[in-house]
Design a protein around this motif. Structure first.
Motif, PDB file in Angstrom:
ATOM      1  N   PHE A   1     -11.129  -3.799  -1.295  1.00 19.75           N
ATOM      2  CA  PHE A   1     -12.037  -2.984  -2.088  1.00 19.75           C
ATOM      3  C   PHE A   1     -11.319  -2.418  -3.304  1.00 19.75           C
ATOM      4  CE2 PHE A   1     -13.899  -3.003   2.114  1.00 19.75           C
ATOM      5  CZ  PHE A   1     -15.247  -3.127   1.853  1.00 19.75           C
ATOM      6  N   GLU A   2     -12.077  -2.220  -4.368  1.00 22.28           N
ATOM      7  CA  GLU A   2     -11.504  -1.637  -5.585  1.00 22.28           C
ATOM      8  C   GLU A   2     -11.025  -0.224  -5.290  1.00 22.28           C
ATOM      9  OE1 GLU A   2     -12.505  -1.234 -10.280  1.00 22.28           O
ATOM     10  OE2 GLU A   2     -14.156  -1.440  -8.904  1.00 22.28           O
ATOM     11  N   GLN A   3      -9.813   0.052  -5.704  1.00 23.07           N
ATOM     12  CA  GLN A   3      -9.248   1.376  -5.449  1.00 23.07           C
ATOM     13  C   GLN A   3      -9.631   2.337  -6.568  1.00 23.07           C
ATOM     14  OE1 GLN A   3      -7.695   2.332  -2.520  1.00 23.07           O
ATOM     15  NE2 GLN A   3      -8.609   0.356  -2.065  1.00 23.07           N
TER      16      GLN A   3
ATOM     17  N   LEU B   1     -11.702  -8.035  -4.546  1.00 24.43           N
ATOM     18  CA  LEU B   1     -12.613  -9.003  -3.941  1.00 24.43           C
ATOM     19  C   LEU B   1     -14.005  -8.406  -3.778  1.00 24.43           C
ATOM     20  CD1 LEU B   1     -10.438 -10.777  -1.228  1.00 24.43           C
ATOM     21  CD2 LEU B   1     -11.232 -11.678  -3.406  1.00 24.43           C
ATOM     22  N   ILE B   2     -14.062  -7.141  -3.383  1.00 22.10           N
ATOM     23  CA  ILE B   2     -15.347  -6.433  -3.325  1.00 22.10           C
ATOM     24  C   ILE B   2     -15.259  -5.320  -4.365  1.00 22.10           C
ATOM     25  CG2 ILE B   2     -16.980  -5.142  -1.911  1.00 22.10           C
ATOM     26  CD1 ILE B   2     -15.920  -6.659   0.527  1.00 22.10           C
TER      27      ILE B   2
ATOM     28  N   ILE C   1      -3.765 -10.445  -2.922  1.00 23.53           N
ATOM     29  CA  ILE C   1      -5.077  -9.807  -3.033  1.00 23.53           C
ATOM     30  C   ILE C   1      -4.977  -8.553  -3.889  1.00 23.53           C
ATOM     31  CG2 ILE C   1      -6.924  -8.628  -1.775  1.00 23.53           C
ATOM     32  CD1 ILE C   1      -6.256 -10.436   0.622  1.00 23.53           C
ATOM     33  N   ARG C   2      -3.954  -7.758  -3.638  1.00 24.92           N
ATOM     34  CA  ARG C   2      -3.770  -6.502  -4.363  1.00 24.92           C
ATOM     35  C   ARG C   2      -3.575  -6.733  -5.857  1.00 24.92           C
ATOM     36  NH1 ARG C   2      -0.353  -4.152  -1.041  1.00 24.92           N
ATOM     37  NH2 ARG C   2       1.409  -5.273  -1.880  1.00 24.92           N
ATOM     38  N   ASN C   3      -2.985  -7.867  -6.215  1.00 21.44           N
ATOM     39  CA  ASN C   3      -2.684  -8.151  -7.626  1.00 21.44           C
ATOM     40  C   ASN C   3      -3.753  -8.959  -8.348  1.00 21.44           C
ATOM     41  OD1 ASN C   3      -0.196  -6.759  -7.686  1.00 21.44           O
ATOM     42  ND2 ASN C   3       0.776  -8.461  -6.626  1.00 21.44           N
TER      43      ASN C   3
END
Length: 162
Positions: free
Chosen positions: A107-109, A35-36, A28-30
């Motif tokens: 969520f986008e960091q 995702l959101i 997910i992180r990569n």
């Protein structure tokens, strides 16, 4: 486990659910996009601020604003991570702990995330895990409204002007 996946080998049956979760979290992180994504996050945040009896429905409807691929991934991941929480007596990953670990990856960091934003993201993730099987499902009351609308249209009591 990541080495097995990278080499496209069969994953052994004795891999723990925690190891699988860690690999999915890294996946997910990569992803190229969160995702959101930040463009959609405001809808989720606004849904989370609604009165308690409307939050779940609003969050599940906000999911439909996401790109289709993100909806599918969110459905899968939320169900998988929710499954991990069913073993919380042995792995200490209840819904709250799992949400703390997973929400930064969903969520986008951005450079600066306030404590309030982190808390809201965690709450959203927790609710999404609690209702994982409902993600991507059109609520029954909307289906009923569409059925009612089709009936009206069939009876020519309602007209479209486009």
């Amino acid at each position: 486990m990541q080495k097995y996946i990278d080499k496209q080998c069969r994953i052994p049956d004795d891999i723990s659910i925690i190891e699988a979760g860690a690999v999915l979290k890294a996946f997910i992180r990569n992803l190229p996009d969160a995702l959101i994504h930040q463009d959609y996050e405001r809808w989720f945040v606004e849904a989370a601020k609604l009165p308690e009896d409307h939050i779940v429905e609003a969050l599940l409807l906000a999911v439909f604003l996401l790109p289709l691929e993100h909806i599918y991934l969110l459905m899968y991941f939320m169900q998988f991570f929710q499954e991990i929480t069913t073993h919380s007596s042995t792995n200490k990953m209840d819904l709250h702990n799992m949400a703390i670990v997973i929400s930064p990856n969903i969520f986008e960091q951005t450079n600066k995330v306030s404590a309030e934003t982190s808390s809201i993201r965690c709450d959203i993730t927790k609710i999404m895990m609690q209702h994982a099987k409902e993600i991507g499902c059109v609520p029954e009351k909307i289906i009923q409204k569409l059925d009612d609308f089709d009936t009206l249209q069939a009876q020519k009591k309602c007209r479209f002007f486009w």
